[in-house]
Design a protein around this motif. Structure first.
Motif, mmCIF file in Angstrom:
data_model
loop_
_atom_site.group_PDB
_atom_site.id
_atom_site.type_symbol
_atom_site.label_atom_id
_atom_site.label_comp_id
_atom_site.label_asym_id
_atom_site.label_seq_id
_atom_site.Cartn_x
_atom_site.Cartn_y
_atom_site.Cartn_z
ATOM 1 N N LYS A 179 0.862 -0.949 0.141
ATOM 2 C CA LYS A 179 -0.139 -0.140 -0.038
ATOM 3 C C LYS A 179 0.724 1.314 0.064
ATOM 4 O O LYS A 179 0.547 2.256 -0.737
ATOM 5 C CB LYS A 179 -0.912 -0.123 1.241
ATOM 6 N N LEU A 180 2.188 1.279 0.629
ATOM 7 C CA LEU A 180 2.869 2.521 0.834
ATOM 8 C C LEU A 180 3.569 2.697 -0.552
ATOM 9 O O LEU A 180 3.622 3.911 -0.956
ATOM 10 C CB LEU A 180 3.869 2.199 2.097
ATOM 11 N N LEU A 181 4.139 1.724 -1.022
ATOM 12 C CA LEU A 181 4.497 1.550 -2.481
ATOM 13 C C LEU A 181 3.617 2.213 -3.443
ATOM 14 O O LEU A 181 4.098 3.152 -4.433
ATOM 15 C CB LEU A 181 5.262 0.175 -2.839
ATOM 16 N N GLY A 182 2.392 1.839 -3.413
ATOM 17 C CA GLY A 182 1.246 2.267 -4.397
ATOM 18 C C GLY A 182 0.989 3.681 -3.993
ATOM 19 O O GLY A 182 0.998 4.462 -5.033
ATOM 20 N N GLY A 183 1.176 4.188 -3.007
ATOM 21 C CA GLY A 183 0.748 5.563 -2.530
ATOM 22 C C GLY A 183 2.009 6.354 -3.155
ATOM 23 O O GLY A 183 1.808 7.638 -3.447
ATOM 24 N N CYS A 184 3.255 5.781 -3.048
ATOM 25 C CA CYS A 184 4.357 6.521 -3.338
ATOM 26 C C CYS A 184 4.349 6.880 -4.992
ATOM 27 O O CYS A 184 4.429 7.871 -5.249
ATOM 28 C CB CYS A 184 5.912 5.932 -2.863
ATOM 29 N N LYS A 185 3.885 5.650 -5.544
ATOM 30 C CA LYS A 185 4.030 5.726 -6.695
ATOM 31 C C LYS A 185 2.934 6.828 -7.427
ATOM 32 O O LYS A 185 3.076 7.690 -8.293
ATOM 33 C CB LYS A 185 3.524 4.262 -7.717
ATOM 34 N N GLU A 186 1.671 6.920 -6.771
ATOM 35 C CA GLU A 186 0.380 7.855 -7.016
ATOM 36 C C GLU A 186 1.173 8.942 -6.919
ATOM 37 O O GLU A 186 0.369 10.000 -7.686
ATOM 38 C CB GLU A 186 -0.565 7.599 -6.271
ATOM 39 N N LYS A 187 1.768 9.428 -5.808
ATOM 40 C CA LYS A 187 1.996 10.937 -5.517
ATOM 41 C C LYS A 187 3.402 11.055 -6.263
ATOM 42 O O LYS A 187 4.253 12.067 -5.683
ATOM 43 C CB LYS A 187 2.096 10.970 -4.252
ATOM 44 N N ASN A 188 3.942 10.347 -7.115
ATOM 45 C CA ASN A 188 5.431 10.625 -7.538
ATOM 46 C C ASN A 188 6.369 10.686 -6.732
ATOM 47 O O ASN A 188 7.276 11.730 -6.783
ATOM 48 C CB ASN A 188 5.248 11.600 -8.534
ATOM 49 N N ILE A 189 6.388 10.024 -5.640
ATOM 50 C CA ILE A 189 7.610 9.917 -4.413
ATOM 51 C C ILE A 189 8.503 8.901 -5.056
ATOM 52 O O ILE A 189 8.234 7.686 -4.979
ATOM 53 C CB ILE A 189 7.008 9.696 -3.095
ATOM 54 N N GLY A 190 9.992 9.312 -5.317
ATOM 55 C CA GLY A 190 10.658 8.420 -5.308
ATOM 56 C C GLY A 190 10.722 7.570 -4.506
ATOM 57 O O GLY A 190 11.364 8.043 -3.273
ATOM 58 N N ALA A 191 10.976 6.296 -4.513
ATOM 59 C CA ALA A 191 11.049 5.231 -3.685
ATOM 60 C C ALA A 191 12.107 3.793 -3.918
ATOM 61 O O ALA A 191 11.433 3.406 -4.945
ATOM 62 C CB ALA A 191 9.669 4.698 -2.781
ATOM 63 N N GLU A 192 12.938 3.495 -3.194
ATOM 64 C CA GLU A 192 13.637 2.348 -3.466
ATOM 65 C C GLU A 192 13.015 1.297 -2.544
ATOM 66 O O GLU A 192 13.288 1.546 -1.422
ATOM 67 C CB GLU A 192 15.075 2.700 -3.219
ATOM 68 N N PHE A 193 12.634 0.290 -3.076
ATOM 69 C CA PHE A 193 12.199 -0.830 -2.143
ATOM 70 C C PHE A 193 13.259 -1.809 -1.961
ATOM 71 O O PHE A 193 13.688 -2.505 -2.982
ATOM 72 C CB PHE A 193 10.826 -1.510 -2.882
ATOM 73 N N ARG A 194 13.223 -2.322 -0.541
ATOM 74 C CA ARG A 194 14.231 -3.464 -0.222
ATOM 75 C C ARG A 194 13.467 -4.571 0.515
ATOM 76 O O ARG A 194 12.945 -4.237 1.507
ATOM 77 C CB ARG A 194 15.412 -2.793 0.738
ATOM 78 N N ASP A 195 13.503 -5.629 -0.202
ATOM 79 C CA ASP A 195 12.354 -6.746 0.229
ATOM 80 C C ASP A 195 13.137 -7.675 1.187
ATOM 81 O O ASP A 195 14.128 -8.438 0.781
ATOM 82 C CB ASP A 195 11.888 -7.196 -1.144
ATOM 83 N N ILE A 196 12.835 -7.427 2.466
ATOM 84 C CA ILE A 196 13.458 -8.036 3.403
ATOM 85 C C ILE A 196 13.419 -9.841 3.461
ATOM 86 O O ILE A 196 13.913 -10.336 4.163
ATOM 87 C CB ILE A 196 13.258 -7.795 4.766
ATOM 88 N N SER A 197 12.358 -10.007 2.692
ATOM 89 C CA SER A 197 11.969 -11.577 2.523
ATOM 90 C C SER A 197 12.592 -12.132 1.471
ATOM 91 O O SER A 197 12.620 -13.332 1.105
ATOM 92 C CB SER A 197 10.302 -11.612 2.516
ATOM 93 N N ALA A 198 13.294 -11.310 0.514
ATOM 94 C CA ALA A 198 13.990 -11.985 -0.713
ATOM 95 C C ALA A 198 15.519 -11.793 -0.527
ATOM 96 O O ALA A 198 16.103 -12.321 -1.456
ATOM 97 C CB ALA A 198 13.378 -11.089 -1.840
ATOM 98 N N SER A 199 16.009 -10.939 0.322
ATOM 99 C CA SER A 199 17.311 -10.676 0.474
ATOM 100 C C SER A 199 17.793 -10.645 1.986
ATOM 101 O O SER A 199 17.367 -9.871 2.683
ATOM 102 C CB SER A 199 17.557 -9.313 -0.253
ATOM 103 N N LEU A 200 18.866 -11.581 2.251
ATOM 104 C CA LEU A 200 19.374 -11.486 3.569
ATOM 105 C C LEU A 200 19.954 -10.308 3.750
ATOM 106 O O LEU A 200 20.265 -9.819 5.032
ATOM 107 C CB LEU A 200 20.296 -12.759 3.842
ATOM 108 N N LYS A 201 20.662 -9.801 2.873
ATOM 109 C CA LYS A 201 21.526 -8.460 2.920
ATOM 110 C C LYS A 201 20.367 -7.365 3.623
ATOM 111 O O LYS A 201 20.736 -6.590 4.337
ATOM 112 C CB LYS A 201 22.069 -8.028 1.770
ATOM 113 N N ASP A 202 19.442 -7.350 2.574
ATOM 114 C CA ASP A 202 18.316 -6.172 3.056
ATOM 115 C C ASP A 202 17.674 -6.366 4.481
ATOM 116 O O ASP A 202 17.376 -5.765 5.308
ATOM 117 C CB ASP A 202 17.143 -6.137 1.896
#
Length: 88
Positions: A15-38
């Motif tokens: 929901k947060l990522l979708g809201g950022c996209k709607e408002k043209n807020i640049g966001a880098e998403f780091r998926d903690i369930s896909a990356s041990l580093k993240d």
């Protein structure tokens, strides 16, 4: 650009990522369930920042975790939350 730590399995993060996209807020998403580093980066942030005290007390993970460009960090999973809070 802001950085969001979360999981593709977390409705609040999506929901947060979708809201950022709607408002043209640049966001880098780091998926903690896909990356041990993240995941390790997120745990270091969460365990070292007082903004996550309530999440830890409530036995919540504390995602999505939002890092703003100005250095502020907050638990984006707290309600109510609006992507507008990310704008300076």
């Amino acid at each position: 650009m802001i950085v969001i730590y979360g999981s593709a399995q977390c409705p609040k993060a999506l929901k947060l990522l979708g809201g950022c996209k709607e408002k043209n807020i640049g966001a880098e998403f780091r998926d903690i369930s896909a990356s041990l580093k993240d995941l390790a980066e997120f745990i270091a942030i969460r365990d070292g920042d007082a903004a996550f005290a309530a999440a830890k007390k409530a036995v919540r993970l504390g995602i999505p975790c939002v890092l703003l460009e100005d250095g502020r960090i907050f638990d984006g999973g707290e309600e109510p939350f609006s992507p507008s809070a990310l704008q300076p």
